[in-house]
Design a protein around this motif. Sequence first.
Motif, PDB file in Angstrom:
ATOM      1  N   GLY A 428       0.789  -1.227   0.000  1.00 38.97           N
ATOM      2  CA  GLY A 428       0.000   0.000   0.000  1.00 38.97           C
ATOM      3  C   GLY A 428       0.821   1.276   0.000  1.00 38.97           C
ATOM      4  O   GLY A 428       0.282   2.366   0.153  1.00 38.97           O
ATOM      5  N   TRP A 429       2.129   1.159  -0.148  1.00 41.84           N
ATOM      6  CA  TRP A 429       3.034   2.302  -0.225  1.00 41.84           C
ATOM      7  C   TRP A 429       3.786   2.238  -1.550  1.00 41.84           C
ATOM      8  O   TRP A 429       3.949   1.171  -2.130  1.00 41.84           O
ATOM      9  CB  TRP A 429       4.060   2.265   0.904  1.00 41.84           C
ATOM     10  N   PHE A 430       4.287   3.400  -1.995  1.00 44.30           N
ATOM     11  CA  PHE A 430       5.232   3.373  -3.104  1.00 44.30           C
ATOM     12  C   PHE A 430       6.621   3.112  -2.541  1.00 44.30           C
ATOM     13  O   PHE A 430       7.096   3.833  -1.657  1.00 44.30           O
ATOM     14  CB  PHE A 430       5.246   4.682  -3.894  1.00 44.30           C
ATOM     15  N   ARG A 431       7.272   2.100  -3.054  1.00 46.32           N
ATOM     16  CA  ARG A 431       8.609   1.722  -2.594  1.00 46.32           C
ATOM     17  C   ARG A 431       9.654   2.453  -3.436  1.00 46.32           C
ATOM     18  O   ARG A 431       9.764   2.228  -4.642  1.00 46.32           O
ATOM     19  CB  ARG A 431       8.790   0.219  -2.705  1.00 46.32           C
ATOM     20  N   SER A 432      10.423   3.312  -2.801  1.00 43.97           N
ATOM     21  CA  SER A 432      11.347   4.173  -3.537  1.00 43.97           C
ATOM     22  C   SER A 432      12.569   3.449  -4.079  1.00 43.97           C
ATOM     23  O   SER A 432      13.194   3.910  -5.033  1.00 43.97           O
ATOM     24  CB  SER A 432      11.819   5.315  -2.637  1.00 43.97           C
ATOM     25  N   GLY A 433      12.941   2.334  -3.455  1.00 40.91           N
ATOM     26  CA  GLY A 433      14.188   1.682  -3.812  1.00 40.91           C
ATOM     27  C   GLY A 433      15.390   2.301  -3.133  1.00 40.91           C
ATOM     28  O   GLY A 433      16.515   1.835  -3.321  1.00 40.91           O
ATOM     29  N   ASP A 434      15.173   3.346  -2.331  1.00 37.96           N
ATOM     30  CA  ASP A 434      16.253   4.004  -1.594  1.00 37.96           C
ATOM     31  C   ASP A 434      16.263   3.529  -0.150  1.00 37.96           C
ATOM     32  O   ASP A 434      15.204   3.433   0.491  1.00 37.96           O
ATOM     33  CB  ASP A 434      16.084   5.522  -1.623  1.00 37.96           C
ATOM     34  N   GLU A 435      17.452   3.271   0.368  1.00 41.45           N
ATOM     35  CA  GLU A 435      17.591   2.924   1.777  1.00 41.45           C
ATOM     36  C   GLU A 435      17.724   4.193   2.602  1.00 41.45           C
ATOM     37  O   GLU A 435      18.361   5.164   2.187  1.00 41.45           O
ATOM     38  CB  GLU A 435      18.845   2.071   1.985  1.00 41.45           C
ATOM     39  N   GLY A 436      17.100   4.216   3.771  1.00 42.70           N
ATOM     40  CA  GLY A 436      17.201   5.396   4.617  1.00 42.70           C
ATOM     41  C   GLY A 436      16.746   5.126   6.035  1.00 42.70           C
ATOM     42  O   GLY A 436      16.452   3.992   6.414  1.00 42.70           O
ATOM     43  N   TYR A 437      16.678   6.209   6.796  1.00 37.38           N
ATOM     44  CA  TYR A 437      16.237   6.154   8.187  1.00 37.38           C
ATOM     45  C   TYR A 437      15.732   7.538   8.563  1.00 37.38           C
ATOM     46  O   TYR A 437      15.818   8.485   7.762  1.00 37.38           O
ATOM     47  CB  TYR A 437      17.378   5.723   9.112  1.00 37.38           C
ATOM     48  N   PHE A 438      15.175   7.652   9.767  1.00 45.13           N
ATOM     49  CA  PHE A 438      14.726   8.968  10.212  1.00 45.13           C
ATOM     50  C   PHE A 438      15.163   9.211  11.649  1.00 45.13           C
ATOM     51  O   PHE A 438      15.389   8.282  12.425  1.00 45.13           O
ATOM     52  CB  PHE A 438      13.214   9.137  10.062  1.00 45.13           C
ATOM     53  N   VAL A 439      15.277  10.491  11.978  1.00 54.68           N
ATOM     54  CA  VAL A 439      15.605  10.954  13.325  1.00 54.68           C
ATOM     55  C   VAL A 439      14.591  12.031  13.684  1.00 54.68           C
ATOM     56  O   VAL A 439      14.334  12.938  12.878  1.00 54.68           O
ATOM     57  CB  VAL A 439      17.032  11.543  13.384  1.00 54.68           C
ATOM     58  N   LYS A 440      14.003  11.932  14.882  1.00 53.44           N
ATOM     59  CA  LYS A 440      13.014  12.936  15.292  1.00 53.44           C
ATOM     60  C   LYS A 440      13.683  14.125  15.973  1.00 53.44           C
ATOM     61  O   LYS A 440      14.676  13.960  16.695  1.00 53.44           O
ATOM     62  CB  LYS A 440      11.985  12.309  16.231  1.00 53.44           C
ATOM     63  N   ASP A 441      13.133  15.316  15.721  1.00 48.56           N
ATOM     64  CA  ASP A 441      13.640  16.498  16.416  1.00 48.56           C
ATOM     65  C   ASP A 441      12.862  16.704  17.702  1.00 48.56           C
ATOM     66  O   ASP A 441      12.015  15.875  18.097  1.00 48.56           O
ATOM     67  CB  ASP A 441      13.578  17.732  15.515  1.00 48.56           C
ATOM     68  N   GLU A 442      13.109  17.819  18.379  1.00 44.49           N
ATOM     69  CA  GLU A 442      12.467  18.095  19.672  1.00 44.49           C
ATOM     70  C   GLU A 442      10.954  18.206  19.554  1.00 44.49           C
ATOM     71  O   GLU A 442      10.221  17.988  20.523  1.00 44.49           O
ATOM     72  CB  GLU A 442      13.038  19.383  20.272  1.00 44.49           C
ATOM     73  N   GLN A 443      10.461  18.568  18.363  1.00 43.99           N
ATOM     74  CA  GLN A 443       9.022  18.677  18.146  1.00 43.99           C
ATOM     75  C   GLN A 443       8.380  17.354  17.731  1.00 43.99           C
ATOM     76  O   GLN A 443       7.172  17.291  17.512  1.00 43.99           O
ATOM     77  CB  GLN A 443       8.745  19.722  17.057  1.00 43.99           C
ATOM     78  N   GLY A 444       9.198  16.325  17.597  1.00 48.13           N
ATOM     79  CA  GLY A 444       8.679  15.026  17.180  1.00 48.13           C
ATOM     80  C   GLY A 444       8.573  14.862  15.684  1.00 48.13           C
ATOM     81  O   GLY A 444       8.008  13.872  15.201  1.00 48.13           O
ATOM     82  N   ARG A 445       9.111  15.808  14.907  1.00 50.96           N
ATOM     83  CA  ARG A 445       9.055  15.701  13.452  1.00 50.96           C
ATOM     84  C   ARG A 445      10.113  14.711  12.956  1.00 50.96           C
ATOM     85  O   ARG A 445      11.270  14.775  13.391  1.00 50.96           O
ATOM     86  CB  ARG A 445       9.297  17.073  12.800  1.00 50.96           C
ATOM     87  N   PRO A 446       9.756  13.813  12.027  1.00 52.91           N
ATOM     88  CA  PRO A 446      10.745  12.854  11.511  1.00 52.91           C
ATOM     89  C   PRO A 446      11.581  13.489  10.401  1.00 52.91           C
ATOM     90  O   PRO A 446      11.058  13.859   9.347  1.00 52.91           O
ATOM     91  CB  PRO A 446       9.880  11.724  10.963  1.00 52.91           C
ATOM     92  N   PHE A 447      12.872  13.618  10.623  1.00 48.87           N
ATOM     93  CA  PHE A 447      13.796  14.086   9.596  1.00 48.87           C
ATOM     94  C   PHE A 447      14.393  12.851   8.917  1.00 48.87           C
ATOM     95  O   PHE A 447      15.040  12.030   9.571  1.00 48.87           O
ATOM     96  CB  PHE A 447      14.908  14.929  10.214  1.00 48.87           C
ATOM     97  N   PHE A 448      14.182  12.754   7.613  1.00 52.98           N
ATOM     98  CA  PHE A 448      14.612  11.572   6.875  1.00 52.98           C
ATOM     99  C   PHE A 448      16.013  11.760   6.297  1.00 52.98           C
ATOM    100  O   PHE A 448      16.455  12.880   6.020  1.00 52.98           O
ATOM    101  CB  PHE A 448      13.613  11.250   5.769  1.00 52.98           C
ATOM    102  N   PHE A 449      16.683  10.622   6.092  1.00 52.73           N
ATOM    103  CA  PHE A 449      18.021  10.581   5.503  1.00 52.73           C
ATOM    104  C   PHE A 449      18.057   9.450   4.484  1.00 52.73           C
ATOM    105  O   PHE A 449      17.441   8.408   4.686  1.00 52.73           O
ATOM    106  CB  PHE A 449      19.089  10.304   6.568  1.00 52.73           C
ATOM    107  N   ILE A 450      18.808   9.651   3.394  1.00 47.76           N
ATOM    108  CA  ILE A 450      19.095   8.576   2.450  1.00 47.76           C
ATOM    109  C   ILE A 450      20.483   8.036   2.765  1.00 47.76           C
ATOM    110  O   ILE A 450      21.452   8.795   2.795  1.00 47.76           O
ATOM    111  CB  ILE A 450      19.058   9.071   0.993  1.00 47.76           C
ATOM    112  N   SER A 451      20.569   6.742   2.989  1.00 50.08           N
ATOM    113  CA  SER A 451      21.860   6.136   3.313  1.00 50.08           C
ATOM    114  C   SER A 451      22.425   5.300   2.174  1.00 50.08           C
ATOM    115  O   SER A 451      23.563   4.831   2.248  1.00 50.08           O
ATOM    116  CB  SER A 451      21.723   5.252   4.563  1.00 50.08           C
TER     117      SER A 451
END
Length: 571
Positions: A428-451
């Motif tokens: 049910g999602w589009f799979r980007s083919g990119d590997e990544g992860y996320f880190v939340k800031d103080e407000q709880g927002r997910p900041f994404f990274f491509i690894s």
Amino acid sequence: MSPSTAVDERIARARELSGEPSSLPWQSFAEFYRARVYDPDLIKRTFLTYYDDERQVRRSYTYGEFNALVQRVAAFLHDRLGLVRGDRLATILSNHDITVMVYFAAWTLGLAVVPINAEEAPEKKRYILEHSEASAVLCWEGSFEELKQLQGELPALRHVVALEDATEHGSFTIAEHAGLDGASRHVQSLPPHLLDEALIVYTSGTTGPPKGVVLTAENLLIDADAIGQWHRFGPQDRLMCVLPIHHVNGIVVTLVTPFYCKGTAVLNRKFKTGLFWKRLHEEQVTCVSVVPTLLEFLLEANEDLTPYHLHPFGGFICGAGPLLKDTAARFEDRFGFPIRHGYGLSETTCYSCFLPNDLTPEEHRRWLTAYEFPSIGVPLRHNLMTILDQSGAALPELARGEICIKGGTVCVGYFKRPDANEAAFKWGWFRSGDEGYFVKDEQGRPFFFISGRLKELIIRGGVNISPLEIDEVLKGHPGVKFAMAVPFEHRFYGEEIAAYVVPAEGQSGLTPKMLEEFCRPRLPFWKRPKVILFGQEVPYTSTGKPKRLELKAKLASELARYRDLRFKDVA
């Protein structure tokens, strides 16, 4: 399948992916378009300014003038070519004011535009024209004979039309045509809908032929709405386009978005380092969309900005390729303008996330440089992003998996590729083919990274390149037993292309120069390997699959010495 059934299926699929009904107030692109061009406050305001520096051309159009020409183009497409809603119109053009008018005219008619890079090889042009079932193709005069010869092999292609490149302000001139009979088609058409196909963009794949990403009118407007809201664009904004408008970045960010936000687009035929800052000054540009490659070119030029008045300029939208932390820091330190780093794909219309604009300078720099990779930011509205494991389960903060996206900007699928759709839209999602992860800031927002990339595409200067195409060319040399193209980190293009070659038996005299000469007539410069390394091991798995990613890692240290070199196309 009837037209109504096709539309119903597109609507159902789009709603499944977005999870919500459309939030747009219009029922079709044509209705949205009329809301802009007939707005009394916009009729005399500039929408488009076009520069062709080689011809010393500058042309500018108000919303009213632009509309008058769009109507002329639309009349030509409908009345002379007989194109009707649901037809597909291919374009082999370039950054040009006429190209913009063709796009908007097509969308108001409910046509799907199939943009093709004029530099693509003839066989790839032929594949796209045939696979997309394009009814007509518009090109410049220099491509007419090539396409006319192809027409006899493509039963769906009714018209080949050449436009005059040196078009004057206020004109739309046909240079040559094939099969132009002037007869309209009497085809019953349903009322326009936001789910009409608007773009079919062919992207390079890691296996098999290119895939046609189907973007609807709603996709374009939803992403323009999200980009405009994120950056607070409005009628006062002037967005400059230096990227090719046969790609979604140039089309969506710097054409559709300023039109959506009632602003101005400044379109350049080509990017020119020596004119870049001067143009920002002269046109009072407020934002420009670039790829990391262009940041490196501007750093290398190191132009003195003191002669220019750049106070309106708010910074750079940057994505579509790997951004190095070093590049980001050096650029911001040197020029003082923020890099609004983001991420997206053709399959998500364009951008899906950006670094927030409410960050302090210290926070902004931290998200760009404090982690292993620059952050690509936080999801835009209309989008959801997550990290999933190989079974489709959501992963927690910092865990690496596949970046997946759903929302109103996600395409409705690949054209005539049910196999690719099944794989890409699993869970049910589009799979980007990119590997990544996320880190939340103080407000709880997910900041994404491509690894890294799960797919094997090479992204050179923001352009996707299939390594298989390069492999096949190299393997066509009689002295080559095995060849594999791999990317390596590069200062100017994010990634450049290298090739690993195993010579055939008895071919010990094979040299890189010999292979470079072999590739020259078979690949454009941007697709050619810039470094060729020789070896004896053929890197296959036990099941016969090439170990491209493993080879890339193995060669990384040897290729690192080419990271800062500028490669030129020397005949």
